[in-house]
Design a protein around this motif. Structure first.
Motif, PDB file in Angstrom:
ATOM      1  N   ALA A  63       0.810  -1.214   0.000  1.00  0.00           N
ATOM      2  CA  ALA A  63       0.000   0.000   0.000  1.00  0.00           C
ATOM      3  C   ALA A  63       0.844   1.265   0.000  1.00  0.00           C
ATOM      4  N   HIS A  64       2.131   1.151   0.357  1.00  0.00           N
ATOM      5  CA  HIS A  64       2.985   2.331   0.493  1.00  0.00           C
ATOM      6  C   HIS A  64       3.851   2.577  -0.737  1.00  0.00           C
ATOM      7  N   VAL A  65       3.718   1.795  -1.775  1.00  0.00           N
ATOM      8  CA  VAL A  65       4.562   1.978  -2.949  1.00  0.00           C
ATOM      9  C   VAL A  65       3.706   2.067  -4.209  1.00  0.00           C
ATOM     10  N   LEU A  66       4.236   2.794  -5.176  1.00  0.00           N
ATOM     11  CA  LEU A  66       3.598   2.896  -6.478  1.00  0.00           C
ATOM     12  C   LEU A  66       4.057   1.727  -7.334  1.00  0.00           C
ATOM     13  N   ALA A  67       3.105   0.980  -7.858  1.00  0.00           N
ATOM     14  CA  ALA A  67       3.443  -0.213  -8.639  1.00  0.00           C
ATOM     15  C   ALA A  67       3.816   0.162 -10.064  1.00  0.00           C
ATOM     16  N   PRO A  68       4.892  -0.411 -10.597  1.00  0.00           N
ATOM     17  CA  PRO A  68       5.223  -0.188 -12.007  1.00  0.00           C
ATOM     18  C   PRO A  68       4.294  -0.982 -12.918  1.00  0.00           C
ATOM     19  N   ALA A  69       4.556  -0.915 -14.215  1.00  0.00           N
ATOM     20  CA  ALA A  69       3.700  -1.569 -15.204  1.00  0.00           C
ATOM     21  C   ALA A  69       3.666  -3.080 -15.005  1.00  0.00           C
ATOM     22  N   ALA A  70       2.608  -3.702 -15.504  1.00  0.00           N
ATOM     23  CA  ALA A  70       2.408  -5.143 -15.337  1.00  0.00           C
ATOM     24  C   ALA A  70       3.563  -5.944 -15.919  1.00  0.00           C
ATOM     25  N   GLU A  71       4.091  -5.503 -17.065  1.00  0.00           N
ATOM     26  CA  GLU A  71       5.191  -6.257 -17.675  1.00  0.00           C
ATOM     27  C   GLU A  71       6.471  -6.172 -16.831  1.00  0.00           C
ATOM     28  N   THR A  72       6.640  -5.045 -16.136  1.00  0.00           N
ATOM     29  CA  THR A  72       7.791  -4.905 -15.231  1.00  0.00           C
ATOM     30  C   THR A  72       7.655  -5.870 -14.064  1.00  0.00           C
ATOM     31  N   LEU A  73       6.460  -5.940 -13.482  1.00  0.00           N
ATOM     32  CA  LEU A  73       6.228  -6.874 -12.380  1.00  0.00           C
ATOM     33  C   LEU A  73       6.422  -8.316 -12.834  1.00  0.00           C
ATOM     34  N   ALA A  74       5.970  -8.634 -14.047  1.00  0.00           N
ATOM     35  CA  ALA A  74       6.110  -9.993 -14.562  1.00  0.00           C
ATOM     36  C   ALA A  74       7.576 -10.358 -14.735  1.00  0.00           C
ATOM     37  N   HIS A  75       8.375  -9.413 -15.222  1.00  0.00           N
ATOM     38  CA  HIS A  75       9.805  -9.679 -15.408  1.00  0.00           C
ATOM     39  C   HIS A  75      10.487  -9.894 -14.062  1.00  0.00           C
ATOM     40  N   LEU A  76      10.159  -9.070 -13.077  1.00  0.00           N
ATOM     41  CA  LEU A  76      10.742  -9.228 -11.745  1.00  0.00           C
ATOM     42  C   LEU A  76      10.345 -10.559 -11.115  1.00  0.00           C
ATOM     43  N   ARG A  97      11.741 -16.031  -9.304  1.00  0.00           N
ATOM     44  CA  ARG A  97      11.553 -17.486  -9.339  1.00  0.00           C
ATOM     45  C   ARG A  97      12.832 -18.202  -9.793  1.00  0.00           C
ATOM     46  N   LEU A  98      13.672 -17.494 -10.545  1.00  0.00           N
ATOM     47  CA  LEU A  98      14.966 -18.056 -10.951  1.00  0.00           C
ATOM     48  C   LEU A  98      16.027 -17.873  -9.871  1.00  0.00           C
ATOM     49  N   GLY A  99      15.709 -17.072  -8.868  1.00  0.00           N
ATOM     50  CA  GLY A  99      16.685 -16.814  -7.809  1.00  0.00           C
ATOM     51  C   GLY A  99      17.772 -15.835  -8.216  1.00  0.00           C
ATOM     52  N   ASP A 100      17.508 -15.021  -9.251  1.00  0.00           N
ATOM     53  CA  ASP A 100      18.517 -14.100  -9.768  1.00  0.00           C
ATOM     54  C   ASP A 100      18.438 -12.774  -9.019  1.00  0.00           C
ATOM     55  N   MET A 101      19.008 -12.744  -7.806  1.00  0.00           N
ATOM     56  CA  MET A 101      18.948 -11.531  -7.004  1.00  0.00           C
ATOM     57  C   MET A 101      19.813 -10.417  -7.587  1.00  0.00           C
ATOM     58  N   VAL A 102      20.904 -10.781  -8.238  1.00  0.00           N
ATOM     59  CA  VAL A 102      21.754  -9.781  -8.892  1.00  0.00           C
ATOM     60  C   VAL A 102      20.977  -9.094 -10.005  1.00  0.00           C
ATOM     61  N   GLY A 103      20.287  -9.879 -10.818  1.00  0.00           N
ATOM     62  CA  GLY A 103      19.481  -9.325 -11.899  1.00  0.00           C
ATOM     63  C   GLY A 103      18.368  -8.427 -11.389  1.00  0.00           C
ATOM     64  N   ILE A 104      17.757  -8.830 -10.259  1.00  0.00           N
ATOM     65  CA  ILE A 104      16.687  -8.024  -9.681  1.00  0.00           C
ATOM     66  C   ILE A 104      17.217  -6.679  -9.215  1.00  0.00           C
ATOM     67  N   GLU A 105      18.342  -6.687  -8.493  1.00  0.00           N
ATOM     68  CA  GLU A 105      18.915  -5.429  -8.017  1.00  0.00           C
ATOM     69  C   GLU A 105      19.255  -4.503  -9.172  1.00  0.00           C
ATOM     70  N   ALA A 106      19.883  -5.051 -10.195  1.00  0.00           N
ATOM     71  CA  ALA A 106      20.269  -4.229 -11.346  1.00  0.00           C
ATOM     72  C   ALA A 106      19.034  -3.673 -12.054  1.00  0.00           C
ATOM     73  N   ASP A 131      18.010   0.351 -12.320  1.00  0.00           N
ATOM     74  CA  ASP A 131      17.798   1.064 -13.585  1.00  0.00           C
ATOM     75  C   ASP A 131      16.393   1.657 -13.659  1.00  0.00           C
ATOM     76  N   LEU A 132      15.415   0.928 -13.123  1.00  0.00           N
ATOM     77  CA  LEU A 132      14.033   1.414 -13.131  1.00  0.00           C
ATOM     78  C   LEU A 132      13.917   2.731 -12.374  1.00  0.00           C
ATOM     79  N   ALA A 133      14.490   2.781 -11.168  1.00  0.00           N
ATOM     80  CA  ALA A 133      14.411   3.995 -10.359  1.00  0.00           C
ATOM     81  C   ALA A 133      15.211   5.137 -10.976  1.00  0.00           C
ATOM     82  N   ALA A 134      16.307   4.799 -11.666  1.00  0.00           N
ATOM     83  CA  ALA A 134      17.130   5.837 -12.290  1.00  0.00           C
ATOM     84  C   ALA A 134      16.400   6.513 -13.446  1.00  0.00           C
ATOM     85  N   THR A 135      15.609   5.747 -14.188  1.00  0.00           N
ATOM     86  CA  THR A 135      14.907   6.301 -15.354  1.00  0.00           C
ATOM     87  C   THR A 135      13.501   6.801 -15.014  1.00  0.00           C
ATOM     88  N   GLN A 136      12.914   6.233 -13.941  1.00  0.00           N
ATOM     89  CA  GLN A 136      11.563   6.633 -13.530  1.00  0.00           C
ATOM     90  C   GLN A 136      11.543   6.816 -12.009  1.00  0.00           C
TER      91      GLN A 136
END
Length: 226
Positions: free
Chosen positions: A155-168, A173-182, A186-191
């Motif tokens: 409730a305290h955060v603005l959700a990004p687009a559905a495709e962004t959530l799907a990618h995350l 599910r792959l356990g790619d924490m490095v990919g998630i952080e990166a 980038d998402l916060a830097a551009t938006q």
């Protein structure tokens, strides 16, 4: 495994596996000839109640310069193997070091160019001979606390687009924490409006909590837009 090593340990299996897989995958990637070895040793104190268990990964690969050693644990940094310009070195090492600290330990490295590298994970622990009658068990003394994520968090955060959530969710599910952080960096830097979302996901990724990330994504999908 050395003779004095315990036959069992009780720890956060998921996080320990992630650390060791990262160290081993990096070693294999940069060893074209020779060997990669994983050793486990345990050193006890005088009264045999406390101990330190060491997981060491050594290789005969390309090795690292001192400058590369200083950079490989930095978030979002990749050292490039000096004789292989097409591959980055150190993906996941920043996360692995954080996970080691959550378990109360740490990761260190020694390396020489052209000779190879040795990374080791030290974890403090206490011994308990009563856990398993077949031999001595070791209990790590710093369990990782589970985090709670629910609709109140979303409730305290603005959700990004559905495709962004799907990618995350796929990365989680792959356990790619490095990919998630990166990705959220980038998402916060551009938006910038998604900075709170990125910070929340980053905190969960640094605790390697894929289930909490998926729970947050599910909650965001069911949170009405403000």
């Amino acid at each position: 495994m050395q003779p004095q090593s315990p036959t069992h340990i009780h720890t956060d299996e998921k996080r320990l596996r992630q650390i060791l897989l990262n160290l081993l995958s990096n070693a294999v990637r940069y060893t074209d000839a020779g060997e990669v070895a994983l050793t486990v040793a345990c050193q006890h104190n005088e009264d045999n109640t406390d101990a330190q268990i060491r997981f060491a990964v050594s290789d005969t690969g390309v090795g690292l310069t001192q400058d590369e050693i200083e950079r490989i644990f930095e978030p979002f940094e990749q050292a490039v193997a000096h004789d292989n310009e097409n591959q980055g070195l150190g993906l996941g090492l920043s996360i692995s070091r954080r996970l080691a600290r959550l378990l109360g330990g740490g990761i260190q490295v020694e390396s020489s160019p052209g000779v190879g590298s040795r990374f080791w994970l030290d974890l403090p622990c206490v011994c308990d001979k009563d856990i398993d009658s077949s031999g001595e068990d070791v209990v790590l003394s710093h369990p990782v606390a589970a985090e709670r994520t629910d609709d109140a968090d979303a409730a305290h955060v603005l959700a990004p687009a559905a495709e962004t959530l799907a990618h995350l969710e796929t990365l989680a599910r792959l356990g790619d924490m490095v990919g998630i952080e990166a990705f959220v960096h980038d998402l916060a830097a551009t938006q910038p409006q998604y900075q709170p979302f990125a910070e929340q996901v980053t905190a969960l990724a640094r605790n390697f909590d894929d289930r909490a990330i998926c729970a947050l994504i599910t909650a965001l999908r069911h949170t009405p837009p403000s």
